[in-house]
Design a protein around this motif. Structure first.
Motif, PDB file in Angstrom:
ATOM      1  N   LEU A  85       0.974  -1.210   0.032  1.00 55.53           N
ATOM      2  CA  LEU A  85      -0.252   0.085  -0.181  1.00 55.53           C
ATOM      3  C   LEU A  85       1.014   1.225   0.067  1.00 55.53           C
ATOM      4  CD1 LEU A  85      -2.954   0.709   0.284  1.00 55.53           C
ATOM      5  CD2 LEU A  85      -2.850   0.832   2.699  1.00 55.53           C
ATOM      6  N   ASP A 106       0.759   3.779  -3.009  1.00 57.98           N
ATOM      7  CA  ASP A 106       0.401   5.323  -2.808  1.00 57.98           C
ATOM      8  C   ASP A 106       1.489   6.341  -3.100  1.00 57.98           C
ATOM      9  OD1 ASP A 106      -1.828   4.455  -2.197  1.00 57.98           O
ATOM     10  OD2 ASP A 106      -1.800   5.071  -0.152  1.00 57.98           O
ATOM     11  N   SER A 143     -11.326  -2.218   1.718  1.00 58.17           N
ATOM     12  CA  SER A 143     -10.321  -2.223   0.915  1.00 58.17           C
ATOM     13  C   SER A 143      -9.812  -3.275   0.039  1.00 58.17           C
ATOM     14  CB  SER A 143      -8.918  -1.555   1.838  1.00 58.17           C
ATOM     15  OG  SER A 143      -8.102  -2.903   1.759  1.00 58.17           O
TER      16      SER A 143
END
Lengths: 315, 289, 440
Positions: free
Chosen positions: A86, A90, C409
């Motif tokens: 993640l 990002d 998610s």
């Protein structure tokens, strides 16, 4: 950073001051410190102090909803963050947003600057208009573009050929990113164009005329004369905008809230700290975010050899 | 293909008009859009009303503005206007006052640590604000500044100081400092010379810095949502992002658009009146900074 | 204490006070020694809640309404931040039941004890609602209203598709029926809390759970059970809708409000829609208006049935929601606040919320009252009460907010859901999140 230099006024006095009594020097030093102190204290109180605290908290497993379970974990928060896909997704998003928006802002902003530079009529009108996107709140810009792209209340689908009226821009990654970047580019291009306009004003008209007389075409004049001579202004504009774009948060918060993988690194940090109250890992992300901004700044300064002193025409 | 002088002029003029049209379209279209949206009726928006202008029968007249400014339900939004104006003004005044002192020292005096000041300002201007909200929230809740005006004013001041210092020191360098020396020869102390002679001369620069600072504070979102939680201190951008209308599930697009227009009006007024100064300030602060 | 501008251009100050005269006046009020209790409400049913605040104010205290943002997640964030800051002005708060365990275990809720506890939680409270306000054998909140979802549809549409609505229907049948008539199925599948509501109901409808119910209250040590046949069955339903023509254009960003307009479109057969109880009042109050039924006949065409089954033959588990009233542990006026909490959750208060706002009671006696029987069709009341009584709660964990985000998610966008991978991946992720080994 050694890119800042002393202003002219004081430098011109140097020889005289050298000869002057040290008393005066001392008074000046102490007056200057008094004048500067409030600004320094305030800037450090809100940045350095919290940053040190973040550094400290990042070594703990610490959730605000379970404060009693706080536990020292060393560097493992950093390991968790850096080994998480993640975090890298990002970071990738953020870098992409930075590259794409700065590129478009540079191109469009330069075109706008050329228009404004050559403008003989409606000068005030154009300059006033160009300041409006700059002044508009980012959140408002985000809303304006979100509603514009909306398939139920917007106009974009109706205006664009090849796009169905039902097309939902916020249903998948690619189109969501386009919408976010549209808002970002719209709002900040004027800022870019004003910086470039200032750079254009520094290019000597004589050189352009000389090139013209030598038979250079418009493009040759642009590439050979104008751009090299305003390189410093361009680089400063790029540096400022790139660092700003790297911190993108408002538009994403308003337009997608990070859905479909459109999160930026700022948004990720915000969610850990403010939404999940995970102060431990959130602080680790804060530190990483700060470090990555430094890296970006360093890369831009080194790769493009940005010299802020150049920009001040003091070299 | 060679153009005659007259034709070339005409082509250039045509290109100019086109360029101006493009710039104006770029800058104003989204603004016109949000104004147009604010005149769509809430019912039309709930049921979907695509298109740039309100559809026939889907217009709201001034209803959205009336609701926003007078309906009890939106008292929170009105309160946030007060918060934003108050917080931004106080932050601006204090920040510019402090920056003026620092910029004077930088532009005028030679002292050890000047580089440190400039570097600090530069680093802070680049600082990712999100990385600070966590520790700041934690500090503020301990000190009791959370959800208060000072809780926002302090960070706004810190983050506008670099911009203000750059802009001001750029302006100050242009000031004819001989006048100050003349005053000193006449017997004034350095401080008196600064106050009586230089301050009036520096006023335009100070004013420009103030406008830019105000823009920053007015635009801030990260601190606004992180360090407040009620109408006691919530500024306009945060208030807009939490905006709730009659339909709790959907953002009331047209009402929100009206709110956005209201939030933009002060900025447009500032821009209209001080266009020249803002342009000068932006370029002075950033390019020469 | 509020800080006022200490200096500034006079003109601006004057202009400001002119524009905001009304706001300023209210801001300056108070200060006569009578305490003000702040009640943080969510935006559903604001008018009646304002009325309740007024009615329940006494000679000892005034209740003042503070509005929270629209999404459940934002509501939690705002409240939790205040409470984490030890805020003494957070007296009363409307809490989504799913966040009660987190707030209670953080010590942010003042438990009701003795007579008060008996008063807010007597035998009259429906079982589904009673469950949500207890934590560690204490009553930590007072149920105010209970929400549940049913299947709303156009009778003409079901008839045209040949779907017998007198029998329990399955998700598969509903989707096929809608697709066969070029109609749509309205759900909540944006990346937000109500999407988890849907997923949870689908899983429980197939006899499973996101977390093992026996260990769910153990917080970080709860056993993850989403990777099961039930999880796969739930994913299969979502995949089927995503792949069918019955998905609405804004499927991946849909919420409770987006699908309302599809029931009575200008042309077209309408829709099937799972949604909360407010829907009835929403349409009944909008006859002849844009987005509502064009006439009474069209309103009569509105049908309702129990939440669809995930697996044919297995009872569905309708979602349960609603609002409970918590009292802030740091409040300066805990006793007054608890007294006020009793008042705003009383039978009369629940009746008003039900009749005026479509927010259904958590008390049996209110369901039986004449006021409700007058306001709603008898079979609809029965369906709702039944749904609340037999519905399925979301995981009762102090880490619910993380659990919910983790599910969102991995299951969003719904168009990417695959029975073979999604439950498995979300189970792995949930385990990592609960043990603090992954970012959310």
């Amino acid at each position: 950073m050694s890119t800042t230099t002393a202003p002219k006024a004081s430098r011109s006095q140097e020889p005289r001051r050298k000869a002057a009594v040290t008393d005066r020097e001392r008074t000046e030093n102490s007056l200057a410190r008094k004048l500067v102190a409030p600004a320094i204290v305030l800037m450090l109180f809100v940045t350095a102090f919290p940053m040190l605290r973040a550094l400290y908290l990042s070594l703990f497993s610490y959730s605000l909803t379970a404060p009693d379970d706080r536990e020292f974990v060393g560097l493992s928060n950093y390991w968790t963050a850096l080994s998480d896909e993640l975090f890298w997704r990002d970071t990738g998003n953020t870098v992409m947003i930075m590259l794409v928006t700065v590129f478009f802002e540079l191109v469009i902003g330069f075109a706008f600057a050329l228009v404004m530079h050559r403008l003989i009529f409606a000068r005030g009108l154009v300059r006033t208009s160009i300041l409006i996107p700059y002044g508009v709140i980012t959140v408002v810009s985000g809303f304006a573009w979100q509603f514009a792209f909306s398939n139920s209340n917007g106009f974009v689908n109706g205006w664009l050929p090849f796009i169905g009226d039902d097309f939902n821009w916020f249903a998948q990654y690619d189109s969501s990113m386009i919408a976010i970047m549209a808002s970002e580019i719209w709002k900040t291009t004027p800022f870019m164009s004003l910086l470039l306009l200032a750079g254009l004003a520094q290019v000597s008209e004589d050189m352009i005329e000389a090139a013209k007389v030598d038979g250079a075409t418009w493009f040759q004049r642009l590439y050979k004369v104008i751009l090299p001579n305003m390189k410093a202004a361009i680089m400063v504009a790029v540096l400022f905008r790139a660092l700003d774009a790297y911190r993108i948060f408002d538009n994403i918060f308003v337009m997608t809230a990070g859905a479909n993988g459109t999160e930026s690194i700022s948004f990720l940090t915000y969610r850990q700290v403010i939404e999940q109250f995970q102060l431990g890992i959130g602080s680790a992300l804060s530190v990483l975010l700060f470090l990555s901004v430094l890296v970006v700044a360093f890369v831009i300064v080194k790769v493009f050899r940005v010299n802020l002193a150049d920009a001040r025409q003091e070299s | 293909m060679a153009l005659t002088g007259k034709n070339k002029d005409r082509v250039q003029r045509g290109g100019m008009v086109l360029g101006v049209a493009l710039v104006l379209g770029w800058c104003l279209l989204p603004v016109v859009w949000i104004i147009s949206l604010s005149f769509k009726s809430q019912a039309a928006v709930t049921n979907g009303s695509p298109g740039f202008f309100p559809s026939s029968g889907g217009g709201a007249g001034w209803d959205n503005y009336r609701d926003l400014l007078f309906d009890d339900q939106y008292a929170q939004f009105r309160r946030s206007i007060l918060n934003s104006i108050g917080i931004s003004l106080i932050a601006t005044i204090l920040s510019v006052a402090i920056a003026t002192l620092a910029a004077y020292a930088i532009a005028r005096l030679d002292f050890k640590g000047k580089k440190f000041v400039l570097t600090t300002a530069l680093v802070i201007a680049m600082f990712p604000v999100v990385s600070l909200v966590g520790p700041l929230f934690d500090m503020w809740r301990t000190i009791g500044l959370y959800d208060t005006w000072p809780g926002l004013i302090i960070p706004y001041m810190s983050f506008t100081l670099p911009l203000a210092i750059w802009t001001l020191s750029a302006f100050f360098r242009e000031i004819p400092w001989e006048m100050e020396q003349a005053a000193q020869v006449d017997g004034a102390t350095q401080w008196q010379a600064f106050r009586k002679v230089i301050v009036p001369l520096a006023a335009p620069g100070v004013f420009t810095a103030a406008i830019l600072t105000f823009f920053f504070a007015w635009n801030d979102f990260v601190f606004g949502i992180s360090l407040t939680s009620t109408e006691a201190a919530r500024p306009i951008p945060a208030s807009l992002s939490f905006f709730v209308g009659n339909d709790p599930f959907n953002r009331p697009a047209s009402l929100l658009a009206a709110g956005a227009v209201v939030a933009t009006v002060p900025i447009v007024i500032l821009v209209l009146f001080f266009q020249r100064k803002i342009v000068a300030g932006l370029t002075a602060g950033a390019v020469k900074g | 204490m509020r800080v006022r501008p200490t200096a500034g251009p006079r003109q601006l100050a004057v202009a400001t006070s002119l524009v905001l005269a009304g706001t300023l006046l209210t801001a300056c009020g108070g200060g006569d020694g009578k305490p003000t209790l702040n009640w943080y409400i969510n935006p559903d049913g604001q008018d009646t809640l304002n009325q309740l605040a007024e009615d329940c104010s006494t000679d000892d205290y005034d209740i003042e309404i503070q509005l929270l943002p629209a999404s459940a997640t934002d509501q939690r964030t705002q409240l939790a931040r205040r409470l984490a800051a030890g805020d003494s002005s957070t007296d009363l708060m409307s809490l989504d039941p799913v966040f009660v365990p987190e707030f209670a275990s953080a010590g942010w809720l003042e438990p009701f004890t003795g007579d008060l506890a008996d008063e807010v939680l007597d035998d009259d409270v429906l079982e589904g609602a009673a469950q949500t306000v207890q934590w560690d054998d204490q009553v930590v909140a007072a149920p105010q209203w209970s929400n549940t979802q049913v299947l709303w549809y156009r009778k003409s549409l079901a008839e045209a598709a040949g779907l017998d609505m007198n029998q329990p229907v399955t998700w598969g049948e509903v989707i096929d029926a809608a697709a066969s008539q070029d109609a749509t199925v309205g759900v909540q599948a944006n990346k937000y809390e109500a999407y988890v509501v849907w997923i949870n109901a689908l899983i429980q409808g197939a006899g499973g759970n996101i977390l093992d119910p026996d260990t769910v209250e153990d917080g970080r040590d709860a056993k993850v059970t989403i990777d099961s046949d039930a999880g796969k069955a739930a994913a299969a339903v979502i995949q089927k809708l995503a792949d069918s023509g019955a998905a609405q254009p804004d499927f991946t960003t849909s919420n409770e409000g987006t699908s309302l307009g599809q029931m009575y479109p200008d042309d077209g057969p309408g829709e099937f829609m799972t949604n909360w109880t407010f829907v009835y009042q929403n349409y009944a109050g909008a006859v002849g208006e844009a987005g509502g039924p064009p006439d009474e006949a069209a309103l009569d065409d509105l049908g309702w049935a129990r939440y669809p089954q995930t697996v044919a033959g297995e009872d569905s588990a309708p979602p349960i929601g609603g609002i409970t009233i918590g009292v802030g542990a740091f409040s300066d006026n805990v006793d007054f606040a608890q007294e006020a909490a009793v008042c705003i959750t009383s039978s009369e208060a629940q009746t008003q919320l039900a009749v005026n706002e479509g927010l259904m009671p958590s008390r049996q006696s209110v369901y039986d009252s004449d006021a409700l029987k007058e306001a709603y069709p008898a079979d609809l009341l029965e369906l709702w009460r039944d749904s609340v009584d037999t519905g399925g709660p979301r995981p009762k964990s102090a880490y619910y907010s993380q659990i919910s985000s983790a599910i969102q998610s991995r299951w969003h966008p719904p168009t990417s859901v695959d029975p073979n991978t999604t439950p498995k991946r979300s189970a792995e992720f949930l385990r990592q999140i609960l043990s603090g080994e992954a970012l959310l």
